[in-house]
Design an enzyme around this catalytic site. Structure first.
Site, PDB file in Angstrom:
ATOM      1  CG  HIS A  63      -1.776  -1.177   1.362  1.00  0.00           C
ATOM      2  ND1 HIS A  63      -2.094  -1.729   2.576  1.00  0.00           N
ATOM      3  CD2 HIS A  63      -2.408  -1.944   0.428  1.00  0.00           C
ATOM      4  CE1 HIS A  63      -2.879  -2.778   2.388  1.00  0.00           C
ATOM      5  NE2 HIS A  63      -3.082  -2.926   1.094  1.00  0.00           N
ATOM      6  CE  LYS A  73       1.650   3.569   5.612  1.00  0.00           C
ATOM      7  NZ  LYS A  73       1.127   2.408   4.884  1.00  0.00           N
ATOM      8  CE1 TYR A 133      -0.750   1.656   9.081  1.00  0.00           C
ATOM      9  CE2 TYR A 133      -0.684  -0.366  10.360  1.00  0.00           C
ATOM     10  CZ  TYR A 133      -1.279   0.426   9.398  1.00  0.00           C
ATOM     11  OH  TYR A 133      -2.402  -0.015   8.761  1.00  0.00           O
ATOM     12  CG  ASP A 170      -4.123  -5.880  -0.103  1.00  0.00           C
ATOM     13  OD1 ASP A 170      -4.328  -4.708  -0.487  1.00  0.00           O
ATOM     14  OD2 ASP A 170      -3.809  -6.161   1.065  1.00  0.00           O
TER      15      ASP A 170
END
Length: 183
Positions: A63, A73, A133, A170
């Site tokens: 992603h 991140k 995250y 996905d």
């Protein structure tokens, strides 16, 4: 205190905390703004924290967010173990299309800094994993993008022998060259 471990892509860093432990358990500082900025060499503001739980062999990713909504991140695994991957999707980068992967676990307490301009994904290696995250930008559905996890042009060496469990989204992700056409 954090130890920085460089990866094959200079901007992606493994951060390993100093852990203080005894018979009672352990303590470590998982995040310190000043220390983090010194380690990566620039100012960063995190605006969103996310927490996911996944069962064994679940693969999430790859992603990313486009343009002004790109996200850096700082990721870690609080329970269990994952194999975490960052793919450089910065078109002008000398490491464009290259990837780095690292095992993150509750045991090793490592974190991975993935700056803006990277796609990110992970697969759960333990029976389940809880993944945390911090993101430098808010989630923006109109800016999200994804890349197919097994794109041969990237060649990620995922550590599993059977096909992973994927979301429908996905599983239908485009290859790298198609994913970046809208950039």
């Amino acid at each position: 205190m954090m130890i920085v471990i460089k990866t094959a892509i200079p901007d992606v860093l493994i951060l390993e905390p100093k852990v203080f432990g005894d018979e009672r358990g352990f303590f470590f500082e998982s995040y310190n703004q000043q220390t983090f900025e010194e380690l990566i060499g620039r100012k960063v503001t995190f605006v969103q924290d996310n927490h996911s739980k996944s069962k064994k062999n679940v693969l999430r990713g790859l992603h990313f967010q486009r343009g002004e909504n790109a996200q850096g991140k700082l990721v870690r695994c609080a329970v269990g173990e994952v194999f975490d991957v960052a793919v450089d999707i910065r078109k002008e980068s000398p490491t464009f299309g290259q990837w780095v992967g690292v095992n993150l676990s509750a045991e090793n307490k490592r974190q991975l800094w993935i700056p803006e301009g990277f796609a990110h994904g992970f697969v759960t290696l333990s029976e389940y994993a809880e993944f945390l995250y911090k993101a430098t930008n808010y989630y923006s559905p109109s800016s999200e993008g994804s890349i197919l996890w097994n794109d041969e042009a990237i060649g990620i060496e995922w550590p599993f022998s059977q096909l992973p469990e994927l979301s429908a989204k996905d599983a239908a992700a485009p290859l790298l060259d198609q994913a970046l056409l809208t950039e």
